[in-house]
Scaffold this motif. Structure first.
Motif, PDB file in Angstrom:
ATOM      1  N   THR A  34       0.742  -1.077  -0.010  1.00  0.00           N
ATOM      2  CA  THR A  34      -0.048  -0.061   0.053  1.00  0.00           C
ATOM      3  C   THR A  34       0.817   1.236   0.028  1.00  0.00           C
ATOM      4  OG1 THR A  34      -0.422  -0.180   2.317  1.00  0.00           O
ATOM      5  CG2 THR A  34      -1.949  -1.092   1.020  1.00  0.00           C
ATOM      6  N   GLY A  35       2.085   1.259   0.595  1.00  0.00           N
ATOM      7  CA  GLY A  35       2.917   2.481   0.428  1.00  0.00           C
ATOM      8  C   GLY A  35       3.479   2.498  -0.797  1.00  0.00           C
ATOM      9  N   GLY A  36       3.819   1.449  -1.657  1.00  0.00           N
ATOM     10  CA  GLY A  36       4.362   1.577  -2.887  1.00  0.00           C
ATOM     11  C   GLY A  36       2.985   2.054  -3.865  1.00  0.00           C
ATOM     12  N   ALA A  37       1.935   1.776  -3.467  1.00  0.00           N
ATOM     13  CA  ALA A  37       0.810   2.196  -4.331  1.00  0.00           C
ATOM     14  C   ALA A  37       0.554   3.662  -4.133  1.00  0.00           C
ATOM     15  CB  ALA A  37      -0.501   1.340  -3.970  1.00  0.00           C
ATOM     16  N   ASN A  38       0.632   4.050  -2.904  1.00  0.00           N
ATOM     17  CA  ASN A  38       0.392   5.420  -2.613  1.00  0.00           C
ATOM     18  C   ASN A  38       1.534   6.400  -3.053  1.00  0.00           C
ATOM     19  OD1 ASN A  38      -1.926   6.247  -1.000  1.00  0.00           O
ATOM     20  ND2 ASN A  38      -1.515   4.643   0.276  1.00  0.00           N
TER      21      ASN A  38
ATOM     22  N   ALA B  29      -6.502   5.814  -9.155  1.00  0.00           N
ATOM     23  CA  ALA B  29      -5.391   5.064  -7.967  1.00  0.00           C
ATOM     24  C   ALA B  29      -5.732   5.572  -6.747  1.00  0.00           C
ATOM     25  CB  ALA B  29      -4.147   4.875  -8.520  1.00  0.00           C
ATOM     26  N   ALA B  30      -5.668   6.871  -6.773  1.00  0.00           N
ATOM     27  CA  ALA B  30      -5.881   7.708  -5.605  1.00  0.00           C
ATOM     28  C   ALA B  30      -7.311   7.518  -5.127  1.00  0.00           C
ATOM     29  CB  ALA B  30      -5.163   9.300  -5.591  1.00  0.00           C
ATOM     30  N   LEU B  31      -8.322   7.439  -5.929  1.00  0.00           N
ATOM     31  CA  LEU B  31      -9.548   7.367  -5.440  1.00  0.00           C
ATOM     32  C   LEU B  31     -10.010   5.702  -4.733  1.00  0.00           C
ATOM     33  CD1 LEU B  31     -11.543   9.307  -8.211  1.00  0.00           C
ATOM     34  CD2 LEU B  31     -11.308  10.021  -5.848  1.00  0.00           C
ATOM     35  N   THR B  32      -9.431   5.004  -5.564  1.00  0.00           N
ATOM     36  CA  THR B  32      -9.348   3.686  -5.057  1.00  0.00           C
ATOM     37  C   THR B  32      -8.617   3.384  -3.648  1.00  0.00           C
ATOM     38  OG1 THR B  32      -9.532   2.897  -7.458  1.00  0.00           O
ATOM     39  CG2 THR B  32      -9.089   1.365  -5.721  1.00  0.00           C
ATOM     40  N   LEU B  33      -7.418   3.885  -3.634  1.00  0.00           N
ATOM     41  CA  LEU B  33      -6.734   3.742  -2.266  1.00  0.00           C
ATOM     42  C   LEU B  33      -7.234   4.547  -1.202  1.00  0.00           C
ATOM     43  CD1 LEU B  33      -3.046   4.133  -3.808  1.00  0.00           C
ATOM     44  CD2 LEU B  33      -4.178   2.074  -2.684  1.00  0.00           C
TER      45      LEU B  33
ATOM     46  N   PRO C 228      -6.132   8.007  12.585  1.00  0.00           N
ATOM     47  CA  PRO C 228      -7.015   9.004  12.065  1.00  0.00           C
ATOM     48  C   PRO C 228      -6.459   9.708  10.686  1.00  0.00           C
ATOM     49  CG  PRO C 228      -5.543   9.961  13.585  1.00  0.00           C
ATOM     50  CD  PRO C 228      -5.296   8.462  13.539  1.00  0.00           C
ATOM     51  N   PHE C 229      -5.146   9.549  10.425  1.00  0.00           N
ATOM     52  CA  PHE C 229      -4.462  10.230   9.258  1.00  0.00           C
ATOM     53  C   PHE C 229      -5.043   9.724   7.994  1.00  0.00           C
ATOM     54  CE2 PHE C 229      -1.610  10.580  12.903  1.00  0.00           C
ATOM     55  CZ  PHE C 229      -1.826  11.901  12.830  1.00  0.00           C
ATOM     56  N   GLY C 230      -5.137   8.243   7.921  1.00  0.00           N
ATOM     57  CA  GLY C 230      -5.694   7.635   6.559  1.00  0.00           C
ATOM     58  C   GLY C 230      -7.126   8.263   6.331  1.00  0.00           C
ATOM     59  N   THR C 231      -7.966   8.453   7.465  1.00  0.00           N
ATOM     60  CA  THR C 231      -9.262   8.786   6.949  1.00  0.00           C
ATOM     61  C   THR C 231      -9.422  10.195   6.589  1.00  0.00           C
ATOM     62  OG1 THR C 231      -9.955   7.240   8.954  1.00  0.00           O
ATOM     63  CG2 THR C 231     -11.623   8.914   8.091  1.00  0.00           C
ATOM     64  N   ALA C 232      -8.466  11.227   7.180  1.00  0.00           N
ATOM     65  CA  ALA C 232      -8.352  12.534   6.864  1.00  0.00           C
ATOM     66  C   ALA C 232      -7.914  12.602   5.467  1.00  0.00           C
ATOM     67  CB  ALA C 232      -7.426  13.131   7.696  1.00  0.00           C
ATOM     68  N   LEU C 233      -6.631  11.713   5.076  1.00  0.00           N
ATOM     69  CA  LEU C 233      -6.190  11.622   3.812  1.00  0.00           C
ATOM     70  C   LEU C 233      -7.503  11.338   2.783  1.00  0.00           C
ATOM     71  CD1 LEU C 233      -3.689  12.371   1.792  1.00  0.00           C
ATOM     72  CD2 LEU C 233      -3.460   9.840   2.046  1.00  0.00           C
ATOM     73  N   ALA C 234      -8.089  10.356   3.044  1.00  0.00           N
ATOM     74  CA  ALA C 234      -9.049   9.843   2.168  1.00  0.00           C
ATOM     75  C   ALA C 234     -10.303  10.952   1.884  1.00  0.00           C
ATOM     76  CB  ALA C 234      -9.618   8.424   2.751  1.00  0.00           C
ATOM     77  N   ILE C 235     -10.693  11.536   2.747  1.00  0.00           N
ATOM     78  CA  ILE C 235     -11.710  12.452   2.854  1.00  0.00           C
ATOM     79  C   ILE C 235     -11.234  13.589   2.076  1.00  0.00           C
ATOM     80  CG2 ILE C 235     -13.088  14.242   4.006  1.00  0.00           C
ATOM     81  CD1 ILE C 235     -13.401  11.962   6.486  1.00  0.00           C
ATOM     82  N   TYR C 236      -9.809  14.212   2.107  1.00  0.00           N
ATOM     83  CA  TYR C 236      -9.393  15.190   1.451  1.00  0.00           C
ATOM     84  C   TYR C 236      -9.232  14.657   0.067  1.00  0.00           C
ATOM     85  CZ  TYR C 236      -6.265  18.920   0.146  1.00  0.00           C
ATOM     86  OH  TYR C 236      -5.804  20.178  -0.462  1.00  0.00           O
ATOM     87  N   THR C 237      -8.893  13.341  -0.284  1.00  0.00           N
ATOM     88  CA  THR C 237      -8.746  12.770  -1.677  1.00  0.00           C
ATOM     89  C   THR C 237     -10.133  13.100  -2.381  1.00  0.00           C
ATOM     90  OG1 THR C 237      -6.772  11.499  -0.957  1.00  0.00           O
ATOM     91  CG2 THR C 237      -8.190  10.951  -2.997  1.00  0.00           C
ATOM     92  N   TYR C 238     -11.006  12.676  -1.552  1.00  0.00           N
ATOM     93  CA  TYR C 238     -12.222  12.706  -2.436  1.00  0.00           C
ATOM     94  C   TYR C 238     -12.874  14.010  -2.576  1.00  0.00           C
ATOM     95  CZ  TYR C 238     -12.760   7.780  -1.558  1.00  0.00           C
ATOM     96  OH  TYR C 238     -12.676   6.345  -1.446  1.00  0.00           O
ATOM     97  N   TRP C 239     -12.579  14.970  -1.799  1.00  0.00           N
ATOM     98  CA  TRP C 239     -12.937  16.168  -1.739  1.00  0.00           C
ATOM     99  C   TRP C 239     -12.321  17.059  -2.946  1.00  0.00           C
ATOM    100  CZ3 TRP C 239     -10.505  21.242  -1.320  1.00  0.00           C
ATOM    101  CH2 TRP C 239     -11.529  22.294  -1.183  1.00  0.00           C
ATOM    102  N   VAL C 240     -11.028  16.639  -3.132  1.00  0.00           N
ATOM    103  CA  VAL C 240     -10.256  17.143  -4.165  1.00  0.00           C
ATOM    104  C   VAL C 240     -10.457  16.665  -5.605  1.00  0.00           C
ATOM    105  CG1 VAL C 240      -7.963  17.721  -5.049  1.00  0.00           C
ATOM    106  CG2 VAL C 240      -8.439  18.234  -2.584  1.00  0.00           C
ATOM    107  N   LEU C 241     -10.453  15.482  -5.549  1.00  0.00           N
ATOM    108  CA  LEU C 241     -10.379  14.884  -6.934  1.00  0.00           C
ATOM    109  C   LEU C 241     -11.829  14.747  -7.557  1.00  0.00           C
ATOM    110  CD1 LEU C 241      -7.810  11.857  -6.616  1.00  0.00           C
ATOM    111  CD2 LEU C 241      -7.667  14.284  -7.449  1.00  0.00           C
ATOM    112  N   LEU C 242     -12.760  14.672  -6.685  1.00  0.00           N
ATOM    113  CA  LEU C 242     -14.306  14.598  -7.235  1.00  0.00           C
ATOM    114  C   LEU C 242     -14.698  15.992  -7.691  1.00  0.00           C
ATOM    115  CD1 LEU C 242     -15.857  11.865  -4.984  1.00  0.00           C
ATOM    116  CD2 LEU C 242     -15.031  11.623  -7.380  1.00  0.00           C
ATOM    117  N   HIS C 243     -13.890  16.898  -7.332  1.00  0.00           N
ATOM    118  CA  HIS C 243     -14.435  18.233  -7.829  1.00  0.00           C
ATOM    119  C   HIS C 243     -14.417  18.345  -9.380  1.00  0.00           C
ATOM    120  CE1 HIS C 243     -14.415  22.774  -7.987  1.00  0.00           C
ATOM    121  NE2 HIS C 243     -15.020  22.594  -6.743  1.00  0.00           N
TER     122      HIS C 243
END
Length: 122
Positions: A64-68, A85-89, A98-113
Motif C-alpha cells: 500500500t505504501g508503494g501504491a500510494n 488510483a488515488a480514489l481507489t486507495l 485518524p490520518f488515513g481517514t483524513a487523507l481519504a476524505i481530502y482525496t475525495y473532496w479534491v479529486l471529485l471536484h
C-alpha cells in the motif's frame, strides 16, 4: 483547485513513504521473531506464528505504501490513472484512523471536484 491537487500529490507521496518505512520496520520485527524461534528452544511455534503475522503485515504495508507513492507520482504528472488510483486507495485509507481517514476524505473532496476532473482528462 490546482493548489489542492499539488498538495494532495505531496500528501500521497509522504503517506506512501511512511508506509514503506513502516513495512520495512515490521519486516525487521518479523526477522527478529524468526531469530528468536531459531535460537530459543521451546518457542519455535509461537515465534513462527509471530514472524508470519509480522511478515504478512509488512507485505501489506509495503504494497500500500508503494501504491500510494505511485499514485502521488502519477497525479503529479496529471495522469488519469493516478486520479483513479488515488480514489481507489482512498477506500483503503478510510480504515486507517485518524490520518488515513483524513487523507481519504481530502482525496475525495479534491479529486471529485469538477475542476480536478477536467484537469486530469486528456
Amino acid at each position: 483547485m490546482i493548489a489542492h491537487v499539488t498538495l494532495l500529490t505531496v500528501l500521497h507521496r509522504i503517506w506512501g513513504a511512511m508506509g514503506l518505512l513502516l513495512g520495512l520496520s515490521t519486516f525487521l520485527l518479523a526477522a527478529g521473531a524468526a531469530a528468536i524461534g531459531v535460537t530459543t528452544r521451546g518457542a519455535e511455534v509461537v515465534a513462527g506464528v509471530t514472524a508470519a503475522a509480522f511478515g504478512v503485515c509488512a507485505v501489506a504495508l509495503v504494497a500500500t505504501g508503494g501504491a500510494n507513492l505511485w499514485a502521488g507520482d502519477a497525479m503529479h504528472r496529471r495522469r488519469a490513472t493516478g486520479r483513479t488510483a488515488a480514489l481507489t486507495l482512498g477506500v483503503l485509507n478510510l480504515f486507517v484512523l485518524p490520518f488515513g481517514t483524513a487523507l481519504a476524505i481530502y482525496t475525495y473532496w479534491v479529486l471529485l471536484h469538477e475542476q480536478a476532473r477536467r484537469h486530469f482528462n486528456p
